[in-house]
Design a protein around this motif. Structure first.
Motif, mmCIF file in Angstrom:
data_model
loop_
_atom_site.group_PDB
_atom_site.id
_atom_site.type_symbol
_atom_site.label_atom_id
_atom_site.label_comp_id
_atom_site.label_asym_id
_atom_site.label_seq_id
_atom_site.Cartn_x
_atom_site.Cartn_y
_atom_site.Cartn_z
ATOM 1 N N ARG A 3 44.512 9.379 -38.140
ATOM 2 C CA ARG A 3 43.608 9.328 -39.293
ATOM 3 C C ARG A 3 44.288 8.567 -40.420
ATOM 4 N NH1 ARG A 3 40.610 14.516 -42.075
ATOM 5 N NH2 ARG A 3 39.584 13.356 -43.739
ATOM 6 N N ARG A 4 43.502 7.747 -41.095
ATOM 7 C CA ARG A 4 44.063 6.895 -42.141
ATOM 8 C C ARG A 4 42.925 6.413 -43.040
ATOM 9 N NH1 ARG A 4 48.475 3.484 -42.853
ATOM 10 N NH2 ARG A 4 48.011 1.478 -43.785
ATOM 11 N N THR A 5 43.254 6.055 -44.251
ATOM 12 C CA THR A 5 42.288 5.371 -45.104
ATOM 13 C C THR A 5 42.500 3.880 -44.890
ATOM 14 O OG1 THR A 5 42.269 7.152 -46.731
ATOM 15 C CG2 THR A 5 41.478 5.001 -47.469
ATOM 16 N N PHE A 6 41.555 3.272 -44.194
ATOM 17 C CA PHE A 6 41.614 1.845 -43.915
ATOM 18 C C PHE A 6 41.016 1.081 -45.097
ATOM 19 C CE2 PHE A 6 41.748 3.894 -39.817
ATOM 20 C CZ PHE A 6 42.682 3.151 -39.118
ATOM 21 N N VAL A 7 41.617 -0.073 -45.389
ATOM 22 C CA VAL A 7 41.220 -0.872 -46.547
ATOM 23 C C VAL A 7 40.991 -2.313 -46.092
ATOM 24 C CG1 VAL A 7 41.919 -1.632 -48.856
ATOM 25 C CG2 VAL A 7 42.669 0.601 -48.003
ATOM 26 N N ASP A 8 39.924 -2.933 -46.618
ATOM 27 C CA ASP A 8 39.673 -4.325 -46.252
ATOM 28 C C ASP A 8 40.577 -5.270 -47.039
ATOM 29 O OD1 ASP A 8 38.501 -4.456 -48.786
ATOM 30 O OD2 ASP A 8 36.688 -5.445 -48.077
ATOM 31 N N THR A 9 40.486 -6.547 -46.720
ATOM 32 C CA THR A 9 41.370 -7.536 -47.349
ATOM 33 C C THR A 9 41.139 -7.681 -48.847
ATOM 34 O OG1 THR A 9 39.814 -9.271 -46.669
ATOM 35 C CG2 THR A 9 41.729 -8.904 -45.257
ATOM 36 N N SER A 10 39.933 -7.348 -49.318
ATOM 37 C CA SER A 10 39.656 -7.455 -50.764
ATOM 38 C C SER A 10 40.146 -6.228 -51.529
ATOM 39 C CB SER A 10 38.147 -7.616 -50.999
ATOM 40 O OG SER A 10 37.474 -6.389 -50.761
ATOM 41 N N GLY A 11 40.366 -5.123 -50.804
ATOM 42 C CA GLY A 11 40.766 -3.880 -51.448
ATOM 43 C C GLY A 11 39.593 -3.072 -51.973
ATOM 44 N N LYS A 12 38.373 -3.589 -51.828
ATOM 45 C CA LYS A 12 37.190 -2.913 -52.353
ATOM 46 C C LYS A 12 36.583 -1.915 -51.366
ATOM 47 C CE LYS A 12 35.949 -6.702 -55.410
ATOM 48 N NZ LYS A 12 34.976 -7.739 -55.707
ATOM 49 N N PHE A 13 36.662 -2.210 -50.088
ATOM 50 C CA PHE A 13 36.088 -1.338 -49.069
ATOM 51 C C PHE A 13 37.180 -0.449 -48.500
ATOM 52 C CE2 PHE A 13 35.176 -0.515 -44.567
ATOM 53 C CZ PHE A 13 33.975 0.169 -44.687
ATOM 54 N N LYS A 14 36.967 0.864 -48.569
ATOM 55 C CA LYS A 14 37.923 1.828 -48.024
ATOM 56 C C LYS A 14 37.159 2.834 -47.193
ATOM 57 C CE LYS A 14 40.999 1.429 -51.955
ATOM 58 N NZ LYS A 14 41.702 2.068 -53.037
ATOM 59 N N MET A 32 35.253 9.778 -41.189
ATOM 60 C CA MET A 32 35.391 11.232 -41.271
ATOM 61 C C MET A 32 34.265 11.904 -42.056
ATOM 62 S SD MET A 32 37.824 11.670 -39.278
ATOM 63 C CE MET A 32 37.839 13.431 -39.410
ATOM 64 N N THR A 33 33.645 11.196 -42.977
ATOM 65 C CA THR A 33 32.602 11.828 -43.792
ATOM 66 C C THR A 33 31.337 12.130 -42.998
ATOM 67 O OG1 THR A 33 31.867 9.648 -44.527
ATOM 68 C CG2 THR A 33 33.392 10.857 -45.975
ATOM 69 N N ASN A 34 31.069 11.321 -41.947
ATOM 70 C CA ASN A 34 29.823 11.531 -41.200
ATOM 71 C C ASN A 34 29.957 11.343 -39.688
ATOM 72 O OD1 ASN A 34 30.082 8.784 -41.014
ATOM 73 N ND2 ASN A 34 28.216 8.292 -42.132
ATOM 74 N N ASN A 35 31.181 11.195 -39.193
ATOM 75 C CA ASN A 35 31.445 10.983 -37.760
ATOM 76 C C ASN A 35 30.748 9.768 -37.176
ATOM 77 O OD1 ASN A 35 33.297 12.962 -37.375
ATOM 78 N ND2 ASN A 35 31.937 14.379 -36.340
ATOM 79 N N LYS A 36 30.447 8.781 -37.993
ATOM 80 C CA LYS A 36 29.842 7.551 -37.494
ATOM 81 C C LYS A 36 30.917 6.651 -36.931
ATOM 82 C CE LYS A 36 25.583 6.156 -38.918
ATOM 83 N NZ LYS A 36 24.567 5.462 -38.829
ATOM 84 N N LYS A 37 30.626 6.059 -35.758
ATOM 85 C CA LYS A 37 31.571 5.129 -35.155
ATOM 86 C C LYS A 37 31.417 3.759 -35.799
ATOM 87 C CE LYS A 37 33.318 3.512 -30.749
ATOM 88 N NZ LYS A 37 33.136 3.527 -29.301
ATOM 89 N N LEU A 38 32.539 3.172 -36.169
ATOM 90 C CA LEU A 38 32.579 1.840 -36.768
ATOM 91 C C LEU A 38 33.431 0.937 -35.894
ATOM 92 C CD1 LEU A 38 33.540 2.927 -40.397
ATOM 93 C CD2 LEU A 38 31.241 2.496 -39.552
#
Length: 75
Positions: A3-14, A32-38
């Protein structure tokens, strides 16, 4: 720990997620908030996340499928 907080290259999407599979140039994870697969292209992730993925690739391969199966049942 996958488990980790993933961050995009812009730093805006976490996203707080569990990594479950690396496939070619993308990574699959469950939010983790909704168990949706990404499924996110590795190119969209920050360099720290790319390093973390490389360092944890064996763990993701070994434990990711079991975790994914468990999380899918929780939905």
């Amino acid at each position: 720990k996958l488990r980790r907080t993933f961050v995009d290259t812009s730093g805006k999407f976490k996203v707080d997620a569990v990594a479950v599979e690396i496939s070619g140039d993308s990574i699959s994870m469950f939010r983790m908030t909704n168990n949706k697969k990404l499924v996110i292209p590795l190119s969209k992730l920050c360099s720290d996340d790319k390093v973390w993925i490389k360092e944890n690739a064996v763990k993701i391969k070994l434990y990711g499928p079991r975790i994914a199966e468990w999380l899918e049942k929780k939905q």
